[in-house]
Design a protein around this motif. Structure first.
Motif, PDB file in Angstrom:
ATOM      1  N   ALA A 189      -7.107  -5.669   6.774  1.00 30.20           N
ATOM      2  CA  ALA A 189      -6.393  -6.811   6.206  1.00 30.20           C
ATOM      3  C   ALA A 189      -4.949  -6.449   5.900  1.00 30.20           C
ATOM      4  O   ALA A 189      -4.019  -7.190   6.227  1.00 30.20           O
ATOM      5  CB  ALA A 189      -7.096  -7.290   4.937  1.00 30.20           C
ATOM      6  N   CYS A 194      -1.435  -8.641   5.274  1.00 33.12           N
ATOM      7  CA  CYS A 194      -1.860  -9.421   4.118  1.00 33.12           C
ATOM      8  C   CYS A 194      -1.171  -8.899   2.866  1.00 33.12           C
ATOM      9  O   CYS A 194      -0.994  -7.699   2.711  1.00 33.12           O
ATOM     10  CB  CYS A 194      -3.370  -9.263   3.894  1.00 33.12           C
ATOM     11  N   THR A 195      -0.812  -9.809   1.977  1.00 37.41           N
ATOM     12  CA  THR A 195      -0.425  -9.359   0.645  1.00 37.41           C
ATOM     13  C   THR A 195      -1.716  -8.965  -0.068  1.00 37.41           C
ATOM     14  O   THR A 195      -2.797  -9.369   0.359  1.00 37.41           O
ATOM     15  CB  THR A 195       0.263 -10.480  -0.133  1.00 37.41           C
ATOM     16  N   PRO A 196      -1.623  -8.171  -1.144  1.00 36.21           N
ATOM     17  CA  PRO A 196      -2.859  -7.767  -1.822  1.00 36.21           C
ATOM     18  C   PRO A 196      -3.734  -8.955  -2.209  1.00 36.21           C
ATOM     19  O   PRO A 196      -4.957  -8.897  -2.070  1.00 36.21           O
ATOM     20  CB  PRO A 196      -2.345  -7.036  -3.069  1.00 36.21           C
ATOM     21  N   GLN A 198      -3.881 -11.918  -0.719  1.00 37.10           N
ATOM     22  CA  GLN A 198      -4.493 -12.495   0.496  1.00 37.10           C
ATOM     23  C   GLN A 198      -5.655 -11.644   0.967  1.00 37.10           C
ATOM     24  O   GLN A 198      -6.697 -12.163   1.361  1.00 37.10           O
ATOM     25  CB  GLN A 198      -3.453 -12.605   1.615  1.00 37.10           C
ATOM     26  N   LYS A 202      -9.136 -13.542   1.164  1.00 39.64           N
ATOM     27  CA  LYS A 202      -9.587 -13.880   2.510  1.00 39.64           C
ATOM     28  C   LYS A 202     -10.610 -12.901   3.061  1.00 39.64           C
ATOM     29  O   LYS A 202     -11.418 -13.264   3.904  1.00 39.64           O
ATOM     30  CB  LYS A 202      -8.397 -13.917   3.476  1.00 39.64           C
ATOM     31  N   VAL A 203     -10.552 -11.636   2.655  1.00 38.57           N
ATOM     32  CA  VAL A 203     -11.417 -10.645   3.281  1.00 38.57           C
ATOM     33  C   VAL A 203     -12.409 -10.024   2.301  1.00 38.57           C
ATOM     34  O   VAL A 203     -13.621 -10.060   2.525  1.00 38.57           O
ATOM     35  CB  VAL A 203     -10.563  -9.530   3.940  1.00 38.57           C
TER      36      VAL A 203
ATOM     37  N   VAL B 105       4.637  -5.737   3.226  1.00 44.11           N
ATOM     38  CA  VAL B 105       3.826  -6.774   3.868  1.00 44.11           C
ATOM     39  C   VAL B 105       4.548  -7.307   5.103  1.00 44.11           C
ATOM     40  O   VAL B 105       3.946  -7.502   6.167  1.00 44.11           O
ATOM     41  CB  VAL B 105       3.516  -7.903   2.870  1.00 44.11           C
ATOM     42  N   ARG B 108       4.363  -4.821   7.960  1.00 44.60           N
ATOM     43  CA  ARG B 108       3.075  -4.793   8.665  1.00 44.60           C
ATOM     44  C   ARG B 108       2.884  -6.020   9.537  1.00 44.60           C
ATOM     45  O   ARG B 108       2.113  -5.989  10.490  1.00 44.60           O
ATOM     46  CB  ARG B 108       1.935  -4.681   7.644  1.00 44.60           C
ATOM     47  N   ARG B 109       3.581  -7.110   9.196  1.00 47.50           N
ATOM     48  CA  ARG B 109       3.438  -8.290  10.043  1.00 47.50           C
ATOM     49  C   ARG B 109       4.154  -8.113  11.373  1.00 47.50           C
ATOM     50  O   ARG B 109       3.821  -8.788  12.339  1.00 47.50           O
ATOM     51  CB  ARG B 109       3.955  -9.536   9.310  1.00 47.50           C
ATOM     52  N   PHE B 121     -13.280  -8.120  10.812  1.00 46.95           N
ATOM     53  CA  PHE B 121     -13.702  -8.729   9.557  1.00 46.95           C
ATOM     54  C   PHE B 121     -15.072  -9.330   9.740  1.00 46.95           C
ATOM     55  O   PHE B 121     -15.477  -9.663  10.851  1.00 46.95           O
ATOM     56  CB  PHE B 121     -12.736  -9.848   9.149  1.00 46.95           C
ATOM     57  N   SER B 122     -15.772  -9.498   8.615  1.00 46.99           N
ATOM     58  CA  SER B 122     -17.098 -10.107   8.672  1.00 46.99           C
ATOM     59  C   SER B 122     -16.951 -11.623   8.764  1.00 46.99           C
ATOM     60  O   SER B 122     -17.260 -12.356   7.843  1.00 46.99           O
ATOM     61  CB  SER B 122     -17.892  -9.704   7.437  1.00 46.99           C
ATOM     62  N   MET B 123     -16.402 -12.084   9.893  1.00 47.58           N
ATOM     63  CA  MET B 123     -16.284 -13.527  10.135  1.00 47.58           C
ATOM     64  C   MET B 123     -16.380 -13.737  11.646  1.00 47.58           C
ATOM     65  O   MET B 123     -16.552 -12.765  12.380  1.00 47.58           O
ATOM     66  CB  MET B 123     -14.976 -14.062   9.557  1.00 47.58           C
ATOM     67  N   PHE B 131      -7.012 -14.986  12.331  1.00 47.95           N
ATOM     68  CA  PHE B 131      -6.687 -14.536  10.974  1.00 47.95           C
ATOM     69  C   PHE B 131      -5.183 -14.320  10.764  1.00 47.95           C
ATOM     70  O   PHE B 131      -4.580 -14.895   9.864  1.00 47.95           O
ATOM     71  CB  PHE B 131      -7.443 -13.233  10.700  1.00 47.95           C
ATOM     72  N   LEU B 135      -2.371 -16.356   8.598  1.00 44.47           N
ATOM     73  CA  LEU B 135      -1.532 -15.688   7.598  1.00 44.47           C
ATOM     74  C   LEU B 135      -0.076 -16.082   7.782  1.00 44.47           C
ATOM     75  O   LEU B 135       0.655 -16.292   6.828  1.00 44.47           O
ATOM     76  CB  LEU B 135      -1.613 -14.169   7.759  1.00 44.47           C
ATOM     77  N   ARG B 182      -6.855  -9.171  17.766  1.00 48.13           N
ATOM     78  CA  ARG B 182      -6.429  -9.624  16.451  1.00 48.13           C
ATOM     79  C   ARG B 182      -4.994  -9.143  16.171  1.00 48.13           C
ATOM     80  O   ARG B 182      -4.178  -9.874  15.628  1.00 48.13           O
ATOM     81  CB  ARG B 182      -7.392  -9.059  15.401  1.00 48.13           C
TER      82      ARG B 182
END
Lengths: 295, 281
Positions: A189, A194-196, A198, A202-203, B105, B108-109, B121-123, B131, B135, B182
């Motif tokens: 995540a 993701c921000t912490p 999020q 979300k996860v 953040v 990382r994007r 992820f568990s989805m 996902f 975001l 992903r």
């Protein structure tokens, strides 16, 4: 018939590997196994004997009338404890409304943000101590904090007393559930940007949710049966729910009526016990179902 | 239907070596790690690694040489580690990502990551890919974008009929390609891969390697690998790290870096030569 070690040289006889039923070793094993089985059965015995007793004594008085009638007066026949069921549900609901958000949010902080911070360690220590807190003290606290200030007994005070009991249970189980979420999933995540918050919403939380709900349901089930904290806060009432005044609850009704010299009231106490146990039972089954749900 | 692995290696080698001369030498990311600490422990020193655009840069070296640490520093994943401290600069389009004003953040994007263990992820498969788009509040055609990412990760044909299934129900190799899908769905500038094949079998490894070579047309890739042959097969540039135990600790550092072929055939440093020959003898 002792089993002799044949050593490496002797050829293996066909019967050497067979089970010998009358050897000391075998007998010992059977005795020890029996003891463990006996202990396991003993552990279930109290629950079953209580259940049988309740069904036998309370079952015959259990009818629809008890769910919608008010408690009877001294020599009256009939009646029920509809107000007590309502009161219990109201106070548990109030307690859950207070303790669930606080507990889960605190658990998120403990599990995610402040692993080793002093705040987290203090909070965890307090929660662990509070799970061992005698429930009557929660009642005394709510008496001092709410009843004395409001000037009268109330359902609000009862709910607050119960929430004090539920909070540490919810906090600790929710923290465990959040910690059980595999950290690679959390890293993924963060790796996605993701921000912490999020990552949490979300996860992590969706994966931890069954564990959290199980904890909440168990805490609710425990609070439903508590008598001591309610004696000082909600007291009892013979009338329908009125949150600002004394409020009836199943647990206190059982406590009050079981000591009365009237047959009708004692029968009602048994029936109320059965209803309470069934409520707790259903909650436990729900929590198991949620805990075992496959994703 | 499967090619022999030697054929695959040759194919891969061809695809990567042919356009080799024409590749632009633009540095998209310049990692200048002076010192990286975990608490008091000096994990990495003096490692300056320029990452070239649309190329695959491979990090090789013995265990504990800090190659994963350097890789994870590039998108600030190490910020999650308690006690982590980075001294130096990582210039990404001439912005130092360790500048105090930079939000990790956002880093990382635009610098995606694929991990050693597949970690979907568990989805559902669909939601896994969507996902990152969600975001970033992507407003366009989500279905199209998800399909595109899954095709990009060479997974579409295998999952197109079960997009609603949970991502964790796939096999290991498929999970790893799902993680790649992903990561590329959001079109990051750089894709970091931390030993992406070490948890996979040879067939899945081959698929991922083919995928990497294809992906470099659109992205810039950095991979950490323990496998020399893998570095030779896919990497354009290779950086060799080693461990320095002279100061009493175990500190990793960059020994040398260069075009893969040069580094393997004609290493400048004695240490590199010893390590490479030790691996192949």
């Amino acid at each position: 018939m002792n089993f002799k070690n044949s050593g490496n040289g002797e050829p293996l006889q066909p019967d050497m590997l067979e089970r010998r039923h009358f050897e000391v070793r075998t007998l010992k094993s059977i005795v020890l196994s029996s003891i463990t089985i006996f202990a396991a059965v003993c552990a279930c015995l109290p629950l079953f004997s209580v259940l049988i007793m309740l069904i036998y004594r309370g079952g015959k008085r259990l009818n629809l009338e008890v769910f919608y009638s008010l408690p009877p007066t001294a020599f009256e026949t009939g009646g029920g404890f509809g107000n007590a069921i309502l009161g219990t549900l109201f106070m548990i609901g109030l307690a859950a409304l207070i303790s669930v958000p606080f507990g889960i949010m605190a658990a998120i902080y403990l599990a995610e943000q402040g692993h080793c911070s002093r705040i987290a360690q203090t909070a965890r220590f307090c929660a662990k101590t509070m799970t061992g807190l005698p429930s009557i003290l929660a009642g005394v606290f709510a008496y001092a904090a709410v009843v004395l200030i409001m000037g009268h007994y109330s359902a609000w005070a009862g709910g607050i007393a119960l929430s004090i009991l539920m909070l540490p249970m919810i906090l600790l189980t929710a923290e465990e559930a959040i910690k059980m979420v595999p950290s690679p999933m959390r890293e993924a995540a963060y790796g996605m940007g993701c921000t912490p918050s999020q990552a949490m919403v979300k996860v992590t939380l969706p994966v931890a949710m069954p564990g959290i709900i199980t904890g909440v349901v168990l805490a609710v089930a425990r609070a439903a049966g508590e008598t001591a904290p309610l004696l000082f806060t909600a007291l009892f009432s013979d009338y329908w729910l009125h949150p600002n005044g004394p409020t009836a609850s199943l647990a206190v009704l059982i406590y009050n009526y079981s000591g009365m010299p009237f047959e009708n009231q004692i029968e009602l106490a048994w029936a109320a016990s059965l209803v309470l146990v069934i409520m707790v039972f259903i909650l436990n089954i729900i929590s198991r179902a949620i805990g075992q749900r496959k994703k | 239907m499967f090619m022999k692995s030697s054929d695959v290696a040759e194919n891969l080698y061809k695809t990567h070596s042919m356009p080799y001369e024409n590749i632009s030498e633009e540095i998209v990311l310049n990692c200048q790690a002076e010192r990286i600490f975990y608490g008091d422990f000096l994990a990495v020193r003096d490692s300056s690694v320029p990452i070239l655009k649309n190329q695959i840069t491979g990090f090789i070296g013995p265990s504990g040489c800090g190659k994963s640490t350097v890789l994870k520093s590039i998108n600030r994943m190490n910020d999650l580690v308690h006690g982590f401290r980075f001294e130096g600069k990582i210039l990404f389009h001439n912005i130092d990502i360790y500048n105090k004003k930079v939000d990790p953040v956002n880093v990382r994007r635009s610098i995606g990551m694929v991990f050693q263990q597949p970690n979907p992820f568990s989805m559902s498969i669909y939601e896994n890919v969507a996902f990152g788009l969600r975001l970033n509040r992507y407003k366009g055609n989500m279905d199209e974008k998800v399909e595109q990412a899954l095709r990009g990760a060479a997974l579409w044909d295998e999952v197109k009929n079960k997009l609603k299934n949970n991502g964790t129900s796939l096999s290991g190799g498929q999970q790893q390609r799902l993680c790649i899908a992903r990561a590329i769905a959001t079109e990051p500038r750089v894709l970091l891969m931390d030993e992406p094949c070490s948890a996979l079998d040879p067939i899945a490894t081959r698929q991922i390697e083919e995928l990497m070579v294809k992906l470099k047309e659109r992205f810039t890739l950095v991979i950490v690998t323990h496998n020399m042959q893998q570095a030779q097969r896919v990497a354009d540039q290779t950086a060799f790290f080693s461990v320095d135990i002279s100061q009493g600790g175990r500190t990793g550092y960059l020994v040398e870096m260069g075009p893969t072929r040069e580094l393997f055939e004609n290493p400048k440093e004695q240490l590199t030569e010893e390590y490479l020959s030790g691996e192949f003898s």
